[in-house]
Design a protein around this motif. Structure first.
Motif, PDB file in Angstrom:
ATOM      1  N   UNK A 122      43.016  28.731  36.579  1.00 53.00           N
ATOM      2  CA  UNK A 122      42.457  27.472  36.082  1.00 53.00           C
ATOM      3  C   UNK A 122      42.966  26.295  36.907  1.00 53.00           C
ATOM      4  N   UNK A 123      42.174  25.260  36.940  1.00 49.22           N
ATOM      5  CA  UNK A 123      42.562  23.983  37.536  1.00 49.22           C
ATOM      6  C   UNK A 123      41.911  22.869  36.737  1.00 49.22           C
ATOM      7  N   UNK A 124      42.539  21.691  36.746  1.00 47.41           N
ATOM      8  CA  UNK A 124      41.906  20.516  36.178  1.00 47.41           C
ATOM      9  C   UNK A 124      41.863  19.433  37.239  1.00 47.41           C
ATOM     10  N   UNK A 170      33.314  -3.574  44.410  1.00 47.32           N
ATOM     11  CA  UNK A 170      33.248  -2.261  45.038  1.00 47.32           C
ATOM     12  C   UNK A 170      33.906  -1.231  44.112  1.00 47.32           C
ATOM     13  N   UNK A 171      33.215  -0.135  43.910  1.00 49.57           N
ATOM     14  CA  UNK A 171      33.740   0.936  43.073  1.00 49.57           C
ATOM     15  C   UNK A 171      34.454   1.950  43.967  1.00 49.57           C
ATOM     16  N   UNK A 172      35.650   2.317  43.575  1.00 47.57           N
ATOM     17  CA  UNK A 172      36.409   3.316  44.330  1.00 47.57           C
ATOM     18  C   UNK A 172      36.757   4.478  43.427  1.00 47.57           C
ATOM     19  N   UNK A 173      36.650   5.680  43.976  1.00 46.18           N
ATOM     20  CA  UNK A 173      36.922   6.896  43.230  1.00 46.18           C
ATOM     21  C   UNK A 173      37.968   7.709  43.997  1.00 46.18           C
ATOM     22  N   UNK A 174      38.959   8.203  43.272  1.00 49.96           N
ATOM     23  CA  UNK A 174      40.008   9.001  43.899  1.00 49.96           C
ATOM     24  C   UNK A 174      40.186  10.285  43.101  1.00 49.96           C
ATOM     25  N   UNK A 175      39.852  11.410  43.747  1.00 49.13           N
ATOM     26  CA  UNK A 175      40.003  12.713  43.096  1.00 49.13           C
ATOM     27  C   UNK A 175      41.402  13.275  43.325  1.00 49.13           C
ATOM     28  N   UNK A 176      41.822  14.099  42.400  1.00 47.98           N
ATOM     29  CA  UNK A 176      43.100  14.813  42.535  1.00 47.98           C
ATOM     30  C   UNK A 176      43.028  16.087  41.715  1.00 47.98           C
ATOM     31  N   UNK A 177      43.997  16.963  41.943  1.00 43.74           N
ATOM     32  CA  UNK A 177      44.101  18.168  41.133  1.00 43.74           C
ATOM     33  C   UNK A 177      43.623  19.442  41.789  1.00 43.74           C
ATOM     34  N   UNK A 178      43.074  19.338  42.985  1.00 48.16           N
ATOM     35  CA  UNK A 178      42.640  20.547  43.672  1.00 48.16           C
ATOM     36  C   UNK A 178      43.824  21.372  44.142  1.00 48.16           C
TER      37      UNK A 178
END
Length: 117
Positions: free
Chosen positions: A17-19, A1-9
Protein backbone atom coordinates in the motif's frame (compact mmCIF):
# COMPACT_ATOMS: atom_id res chain seq x y z
CA UNK A 1 -1.17 30.86 -9.77
CA UNK A 2 -2.13 27.43 -8.48
CA UNK A 3 0.71 25.15 -7.42
CA UNK A 4 0.45 21.45 -6.70
CA UNK A 5 3.08 19.35 -4.93
CA UNK A 6 2.74 15.57 -4.80
CA UNK A 7 4.42 13.33 -2.25
CA UNK A 8 4.22 9.80 -0.94
CA UNK A 9 5.45 7.80 -3.89
CA UNK A 10 8.03 5.07 -3.56
CA UNK A 11 8.94 1.44 -4.12
CA UNK A 12 6.58 -1.19 -2.77
CA UNK A 13 6.08 -4.90 -3.28
CA UNK A 14 3.01 -6.23 -5.03
CA UNK A 15 0.13 -6.36 -2.59
CA UNK A 16 1.46 -3.41 -0.65
CA UNK A 17 0.00 0.00 0.00
CA UNK A 18 0.92 3.64 -0.47
CA UNK A 19 -0.81 6.93 0.20
CA UNK A 20 -0.14 9.81 -2.12
CA UNK A 21 -0.71 13.39 -1.06
CA UNK A 22 -1.07 16.53 -3.14
CA UNK A 23 -0.75 19.86 -1.40
CA UNK A 24 -2.33 22.75 -3.27
CA UNK A 25 -1.55 26.43 -2.87
CA UNK A 26 -3.04 29.46 -4.59
CA UNK A 27 -6.65 30.34 -5.06
CA UNK A 28 -9.52 28.64 -3.26
CA UNK A 29 -8.94 24.90 -3.00
CA UNK A 30 -12.54 24.09 -2.10
CA UNK A 31 -13.68 25.36 -5.51
CA UNK A 32 -11.37 23.03 -7.45
CA UNK A 33 -12.28 19.63 -8.77
CA UNK A 34 -9.30 17.40 -8.13
CA UNK A 35 -7.97 14.34 -9.82
CA UNK A 36 -5.13 11.88 -10.05
CA UNK A 37 -3.61 10.70 -13.30
CA UNK A 38 -0.68 8.43 -14.07
CA UNK A 39 1.79 7.85 -16.85
CA UNK A 40 3.72 4.63 -17.29
CA UNK A 41 6.88 4.50 -19.43
CA UNK A 42 6.04 4.58 -23.12
CA UNK A 43 2.36 5.18 -22.46
CA UNK A 44 0.06 8.16 -22.47
CA UNK A 45 -1.08 9.82 -19.29
CA UNK A 46 -4.33 8.26 -18.08
CA UNK A 47 -7.09 9.12 -15.66
CA UNK A 48 -7.06 7.33 -12.30
CA UNK A 49 -9.53 9.04 -9.97
CA UNK A 50 -11.40 12.28 -9.43
CA UNK A 51 -13.26 13.96 -6.61
CA UNK A 52 -15.81 16.74 -6.53
CA UNK A 53 -15.33 20.07 -4.80
CA UNK A 54 -17.09 18.97 -1.62
CA UNK A 55 -15.72 15.45 -1.71
CA UNK A 56 -19.18 13.93 -1.91
CA UNK A 57 -18.68 12.48 -5.38
CA UNK A 58 -15.82 10.34 -6.70
CA UNK A 59 -15.09 8.29 -9.77
CA UNK A 60 -12.36 5.86 -10.73
CA UNK A 61 -10.67 4.10 -13.58
CA UNK A 62 -12.18 0.61 -13.71
CA UNK A 63 -8.93 -1.20 -12.99
CA UNK A 64 -8.41 0.62 -9.67
CA UNK A 65 -11.94 0.43 -8.32
CA UNK A 66 -11.97 -1.23 -4.93
CA UNK A 67 -8.23 -0.73 -4.50
CA UNK A 68 -7.75 3.05 -4.69
CA UNK A 69 -9.59 5.71 -2.73
CA UNK A 70 -9.44 9.42 -3.46
CA UNK A 71 -10.24 11.88 -0.69
CA UNK A 72 -9.69 15.51 0.13
CA UNK A 73 -9.32 17.75 3.14
CA UNK A 74 -10.46 21.24 2.23
CA UNK A 75 -9.16 22.60 5.54
CA UNK A 76 -5.66 21.41 4.63
CA UNK A 77 -5.85 22.15 0.88
CA UNK A 78 -4.81 18.57 0.24
CA UNK A 79 -6.06 15.68 -1.86
CA UNK A 80 -5.05 12.08 -1.20
CA UNK A 81 -4.92 8.81 -3.08
CA UNK A 82 -4.90 5.76 -0.87
CA UNK A 83 -3.71 2.74 -2.83
CA UNK A 84 -3.94 -0.83 -1.56
CA UNK A 85 -3.35 -4.22 -3.17
CA UNK A 86 -0.89 -2.63 -5.54
CA UNK A 87 0.04 -4.46 -8.71
CA UNK A 88 3.12 -4.15 -10.94
CA UNK A 89 0.89 -2.61 -13.61
CA UNK A 90 0.21 0.30 -11.25
CA UNK A 91 3.83 1.37 -11.71
CA UNK A 92 3.85 4.90 -13.10
CA UNK A 93 4.45 8.52 -12.33
CA UNK A 94 1.35 9.79 -10.57
CA UNK A 95 0.21 13.35 -11.18
CA UNK A 96 -2.22 15.50 -9.28
CA UNK A 97 -4.54 17.77 -11.25
CA UNK A 98 -6.76 20.65 -10.28
CA UNK A 99 -9.55 21.94 -12.47
CA UNK A 100 -10.92 25.38 -11.79
CA UNK A 101 -14.44 26.60 -12.39
CA UNK A 102 -13.27 28.50 -15.48
CA UNK A 103 -11.77 25.25 -16.86
CA UNK A 104 -8.16 26.21 -16.25
CA UNK A 105 -6.19 23.13 -15.26
CA UNK A 106 -2.98 22.78 -13.29
CA UNK A 107 -0.61 19.85 -12.77
CA UNK A 108 1.91 18.84 -10.16
CA UNK A 109 5.38 17.61 -10.97
CA UNK A 110 4.51 13.98 -10.33
CA UNK A 111 5.62 11.31 -7.90
CA UNK A 112 7.01 7.93 -8.89
CA UNK A 113 5.25 4.76 -7.77
CA UNK A 114 7.06 1.51 -8.45
CA UNK A 115 5.48 -1.85 -7.63
CA UNK A 116 7.79 -4.85 -7.72
CA UNK A 117 6.54 -8.36 -8.39
Amino acid sequence: QVQLVESGGGLVQAGGSLRLSCAVSGGTFSTYRMGWFRQAPGKEREFVAAISRSGSSTNYKDSVKGRFTISRDNAKNTVYLQMISLKPEDTAVYYCNSKLADSRSYWGQGTQVTVSS
